[in-house]
Design a protein around this motif. Structure first.
Motif, PDB file in Angstrom:
ATOM      1  N   GLU A   2      45.963  35.568  81.803  1.00 16.50           N
ATOM      2  CA  GLU A   2      44.608  35.561  82.345  1.00 16.50           C
ATOM      3  C   GLU A   2      44.539  34.686  83.599  1.00 16.50           C
ATOM      4  O   GLU A   2      43.827  34.996  84.550  1.00 16.50           O
ATOM      5  N   HIS A   3      45.285  33.617  83.569  1.00 10.48           N
ATOM      6  CA  HIS A   3      45.314  32.678  84.694  1.00 10.48           C
ATOM      7  C   HIS A   3      45.883  33.351  85.948  1.00 10.48           C
ATOM      8  O   HIS A   3      45.375  33.145  87.054  1.00 10.48           O
ATOM      9  N   LYS A   4      46.913  34.174  85.798  1.00  5.38           N
ATOM     10  CA  LYS A   4      47.506  34.880  86.935  1.00  5.38           C
ATOM     11  C   LYS A   4      46.514  35.860  87.547  1.00  5.38           C
ATOM     12  O   LYS A   4      46.428  35.997  88.769  1.00  5.38           O
ATOM     13  N   LYS A   5      45.746  36.543  86.708  1.00  2.69           N
ATOM     14  CA  LYS A   5      44.763  37.499  87.214  1.00  2.69           C
ATOM     15  C   LYS A   5      43.663  36.793  88.003  1.00  2.69           C
ATOM     16  O   LYS A   5      43.202  37.302  89.028  1.00  2.69           O
ATOM     17  N   ASP A   6      43.257  35.627  87.526  1.00  2.00           N
ATOM     18  CA  ASP A   6      42.246  34.854  88.254  1.00  2.00           C
ATOM     19  C   ASP A   6      42.770  34.439  89.625  1.00  2.00           C
ATOM     20  O   ASP A   6      42.059  34.522  90.634  1.00  2.00           O
ATOM     21  N   ILE A   7      43.999  34.002  89.652  1.00  2.00           N
ATOM     22  CA  ILE A   7      44.606  33.592  90.933  1.00  2.00           C
ATOM     23  C   ILE A   7      44.708  34.790  91.865  1.00  2.00           C
ATOM     24  O   ILE A   7      44.392  34.689  93.059  1.00  2.00           O
ATOM     25  N   LYS A   9      42.837  37.489  91.897  1.00  2.00           N
ATOM     26  CA  LYS A   9      41.497  37.859  92.358  1.00  2.00           C
ATOM     27  C   LYS A   9      41.021  36.923  93.461  1.00  2.00           C
ATOM     28  O   LYS A   9      40.442  37.350  94.452  1.00  2.00           O
ATOM     29  N   ARG A  10      41.266  35.615  93.273  1.00  2.00           N
ATOM     30  CA  ARG A  10      40.870  34.653  94.316  1.00  2.00           C
ATOM     31  C   ARG A  10      41.637  34.900  95.600  1.00  2.00           C
ATOM     32  O   ARG A  10      41.080  34.813  96.701  1.00  2.00           O
TER      33      ARG A  10
END
Length: 141
Positions: A2-7, A9-10
């Motif tokens: 989930e953390h990779k997807k947030d990064i 997207k940012r």
């Protein structure tokens, strides 16, 4: 995960922001160039319409008009002078100026009594003040 997807997207938003900004700047430059070249054409047409008949000056071509326009811009500036500001109303500027020296403005209000003071006590008080300053300076030396 989930953390990779947030990064990602940012990062995508950041890239999208800068690409959009660069595109806008590029389009502004293109628009400026088109308007400048159109102004040169209008200058050439006006020159060739007026100057030969009025002053007997020869007609000019597009590149000579371009040179005249550049020379005029260099000599007379690029049009950022007077007039209403682009950043908004002049009221905002006045407000900022008044806030900048607020304490001085309060002191300045007291000057409206100066003439009355000078009529009543003025010269005597001033001379006493000068004598006091001279005595204080004489004592320190």
């Amino acid at each position: 995960m989930e953390h990779k997807k947030d990064i990602e997207k940012r990062m995508e938003k950041g890239v999208e922001y800068y690409v959009t900004k660069a595109f806008k700047i590029f389009m502004m430059v293109v628009l400026f160039l088109i308007l400048f070249l159109l102004a040169v054409y209008v200058l050439m047409r006006l020159w060739n319409w007026l100057m030969p008949d009025l002053f007997g000056i020869a007609a000019i071509n597009y590149w000579q008009a371009f040179g005249i326009m550049v020379l005029a811009k260099l000599l007379f500036g690029f049009g950022g002078g007077s007039g209403k500001s682009k950043s908004g109303s002049s009221h905002k500027k006045d407000y900022k100026k008044s806030r900048r020296c607020g304490s001085l403005r309060r002191d300045f209000e007291e000057w409206k009594y100066y003439d009355q003071f000078w009529k009543e006590e003025g010269e005597e008080a001033y001379n006493a003040f000068i004598d006091k300053i001279k005595n204080d300076n004489h004592d320190t030396q």
